[in-house]
Design an enzyme around this catalytic site. Structure first.
Site, PDB file in Angstrom:
ATOM      1  N   ASP A  53       0.812  -1.258  -0.301  1.00 17.59           N
ATOM      2  CA  ASP A  53      -0.395  -0.355   0.074  1.00 17.59           C
ATOM      3  C   ASP A  53       0.735   1.530  -0.317  1.00 17.59           C
ATOM      4  O   ASP A  53       0.264   2.471  -0.215  1.00 17.59           O
ATOM      5  CB  ASP A  53      -0.945  -0.062   1.025  1.00 17.59           C
ATOM      6  CG  ASP A  53      -0.263   0.432   3.115  1.00 17.59           C
ATOM      7  OD1 ASP A  53       0.419   0.274   2.462  1.00 17.59           O
ATOM      8  OD2 ASP A  53      -1.100  -0.114   3.363  1.00 17.59           O
ATOM      9  N   SER A  54       2.568   1.000   0.026  1.00 18.22           N
ATOM     10  CA  SER A  54       2.993   1.625   0.133  1.00 18.22           C
ATOM     11  C   SER A  54       2.682   2.790  -1.899  1.00 18.22           C
ATOM     12  O   SER A  54       2.996   3.823  -1.583  1.00 18.22           O
ATOM     13  CB  SER A  54       4.636   1.483   0.305  1.00 18.22           C
ATOM     14  OG  SER A  54       5.176   0.500  -1.056  1.00 18.22           O
ATOM     15  N   ASP A  92      -1.238  -6.025  -0.289  1.00 15.79           N
ATOM     16  CA  ASP A  92      -1.247  -5.870   0.958  1.00 15.79           C
ATOM     17  C   ASP A  92      -2.881  -5.374   1.286  1.00 15.79           C
ATOM     18  O   ASP A  92      -3.480  -3.904   0.652  1.00 15.79           O
ATOM     19  CB  ASP A  92       0.181  -4.465   1.105  1.00 15.79           C
ATOM     20  CG  ASP A  92      -0.084  -4.409   2.393  1.00 15.79           C
ATOM     21  OD1 ASP A  92       0.108  -4.926   3.385  1.00 15.79           O
ATOM     22  OD2 ASP A  92       0.484  -2.731   1.936  1.00 15.79           O
ATOM     23  N   LYS A 121      -1.290  -9.752   2.576  1.00 17.03           N
ATOM     24  CA  LYS A 121       0.268  -9.283   3.794  1.00 17.03           C
ATOM     25  C   LYS A 121      -1.393  -8.538   5.469  1.00 17.03           C
ATOM     26  O   LYS A 121      -1.833  -7.480   4.050  1.00 17.03           O
ATOM     27  CB  LYS A 121       0.634  -8.327   3.875  1.00 17.03           C
ATOM     28  CG  LYS A 121       1.971  -7.218   4.793  1.00 17.03           C
ATOM     29  CD  LYS A 121       2.881  -7.326   4.603  1.00 17.03           C
ATOM     30  CE  LYS A 121       3.224  -6.012   4.034  1.00 17.03           C
ATOM     31  NZ  LYS A 121       2.617  -4.630   4.847  1.00 17.03           N
ATOM     32  N   GLU A 123      -0.842  -6.045   8.527  1.00 10.32           N
ATOM     33  CA  GLU A 123      -0.500  -5.272   9.470  1.00 10.32           C
ATOM     34  C   GLU A 123      -0.781  -5.707  10.777  1.00 10.32           C
ATOM     35  O   GLU A 123      -1.770  -5.816  11.133  1.00 10.32           O
ATOM     36  CB  GLU A 123      -0.597  -3.820   9.145  1.00 10.32           C
ATOM     37  CG  GLU A 123       0.649  -2.896   8.247  1.00 10.32           C
ATOM     38  CD  GLU A 123       0.498  -1.534   8.187  1.00 10.32           C
ATOM     39  OE1 GLU A 123       0.476  -0.935   9.182  1.00 10.32           O
ATOM     40  OE2 GLU A 123       1.596  -1.545   7.299  1.00 10.32           O
ATOM     41  N   GLU A 191       9.366  -3.961  10.224  1.00 10.99           N
ATOM     42  CA  GLU A 191       9.328  -3.236  10.021  1.00 10.99           C
ATOM     43  C   GLU A 191       9.899  -2.026  11.007  1.00 10.99           C
ATOM     44  O   GLU A 191       9.613  -2.071  11.417  1.00 10.99           O
ATOM     45  CB  GLU A 191       8.316  -2.293   8.943  1.00 10.99           C
ATOM     46  CG  GLU A 191       9.265  -1.028   8.201  1.00 10.99           C
ATOM     47  CD  GLU A 191       7.520  -0.631   7.450  1.00 10.99           C
ATOM     48  OE1 GLU A 191       6.605  -1.341   7.027  1.00 10.99           O
ATOM     49  OE2 GLU A 191       7.977   0.409   6.617  1.00 10.99           O
TER      50      GLU A 191
HETATM   51  O1  KIV Z   1       3.716  -0.731   1.263  1.00 14.40           O
HETATM   52  C1  KIV Z   1       4.663  -1.720   1.201  1.00 14.40           C
HETATM   53  O2  KIV Z   1       5.654  -1.333   0.540  1.00 14.40           O
HETATM   54  C2  KIV Z   1       5.473  -2.193   2.670  1.00 14.40           C
HETATM   55  C3  KIV Z   1       6.728  -2.770   2.786  1.00 14.40           C
HETATM   56  C4  KIV Z   1       7.058  -1.175   2.479  1.00 14.40           C
HETATM   57  C5  KIV Z   1       6.519  -3.782   3.759  1.00 14.40           C
HETATM   58  O3  KIV Z   1       4.634  -2.860   3.273  1.00 14.40           O
END
Ligand code: KIV
Length: 306
Positions: A53-54, A92, A121, A123, A191
């Site tokens: 989600d970056s 994510d 993924k 969190e 992280e």
């Molecule tokens: O969103 C993302 O890119 C991430 C990574 C930094 C692990 O969660």
């Protein structure tokens, strides 16, 4: 890659990741957000691609990952899944997409069914264990993510900070990692964790840890691909840049603008010509008319000619 090679490419699964870990192979993982980058990273044999989600910050220009929606994540996950033929694609789960078990199963299912990802993924440590367990029971492979968790940035004081530096915080991270493993996750992203603590967590787990800003003692490493390629305004300390795409793109764009401005592009190599006699036919003129027209530098205006 030939058509036969393409047909023979096998999609990696979480069992392959577990095997790599068991064999002592360090696991490289990168983010990807689009088709061409995913294809390149896949051809470079990166085994796991994260549609992080970056995306919100590095590709969509948002100020935080909290703004990213499920629809945006799915749009980019589909592109990455089309680009990557071999890599395990991890989607994510964005902010508030897994607040309850039902919502989590629904949204994680969309990542697999609609997005083409093979895992998701999530969190959070102890607080997310119940959700991870429900997803795994539903047959959805889950990667955990603890330490600095950007979706909780507002609740974590806003400022990006290394986690686990006090005795209590270190114990908290260890129990977070164990609870996510017990919930059935196939790996955990750590992280911004001090390297000794990350190495300790790694040594206490049976599943691989994937570090980002967590030192070399993790089982694998993940980076935001833009940081690795020098394609952005800011490169965090934990990312080693391997290229300068920003400089390369800026120089290429400036050279193109120069060539267009001075009329050297398009040149003969970028230009298609046709048989002049067809133009003569279109204008109803003879080759001799053409020859005399050419004597006048400006030629004959088309409308008058027709
Ligand atoms: O969103 C993302 O890119 C991430 C990574 C930094 C692990 O969660």
């Amino acid at each position: 890659m030939s058509a036969t090679d393409q047909a023979q490419v096998r999609r990696l699964t979480i069992s392959d990741i577990a095997r790599m870990y068991a064999d002592g192979e360090r696991i490289p993982m990168l983010t990807a957000y689009d088709f061409p980058t995913a294809r390149i990273l896949d051809d470079a044999r990166i085994p796991m691609l994260l549609v992080g989600d970056s995306l919100g910050q590095v590709m969509l220009g948002y100020d935080s990952t909290v703004r990213v929606t499920m629809d945006e994540m799915l749009h980019h996950t589909r592109a990455v899944a089309r680009g990557a033929r071999r890599a395990l694609v991890v989607g994510d789960m964005p902010f508030l997409s897994y607040s309850s078990v039902d919502e989590a199963i629904d949204n994680a299912g969309r990542f697999l069914q609609d997005g083409g990802a093979q895992a998701v993924k999530i969190e959070g440590g102890v607080r997310s264990a119940r959700i991870v367990e429900a997803l795994v029971k539903a047959g959805i492979p889950v990667q955990g993510h603890i330490g600095w968790t950007p979706q909780s940035a507002h609740g974590m004081g806003g400022k990006v900070k290394v986690q686990g530096k006090t005795r209590e915080a270190a114990r908290g991270l260890l129990s977070d990692a164990i609870s996510i493993q017990e919930a059935g996750a196939f790996s955990i992203v750590l992280e911004l964790v001090p390297e000794q603590l990350a190495a300790l967590i790694t040594s206490r787990l049976k599943i691989p840890t994937i570090g980002i800003g967590a030192g070399a003692g993790c089982a694998g490493q993940v980076q935001v691909v833009n940081d690795l390629l020098g394609f952005g305004d800011f490169i965090p300390r934990h990312a080693k840049p391997y290229a300068d795409l920003k400089g390369t793109i800026a120089a290429a764009a400036a050279a193109y603008a120069r060539d267009v401005t001075n009329g050297t592009v398009p040149g003969p190599e970028q230009t298609v010509r046709m048989d002049d006699s067809v133009i003569d036919e279109a204008l109803g003129r003879t080759a001799a008319d053409r020859a005399s027209a050419l004597e006048f530098e400006a030629g004959i205006p088309l409308d008058r000619d027709l």
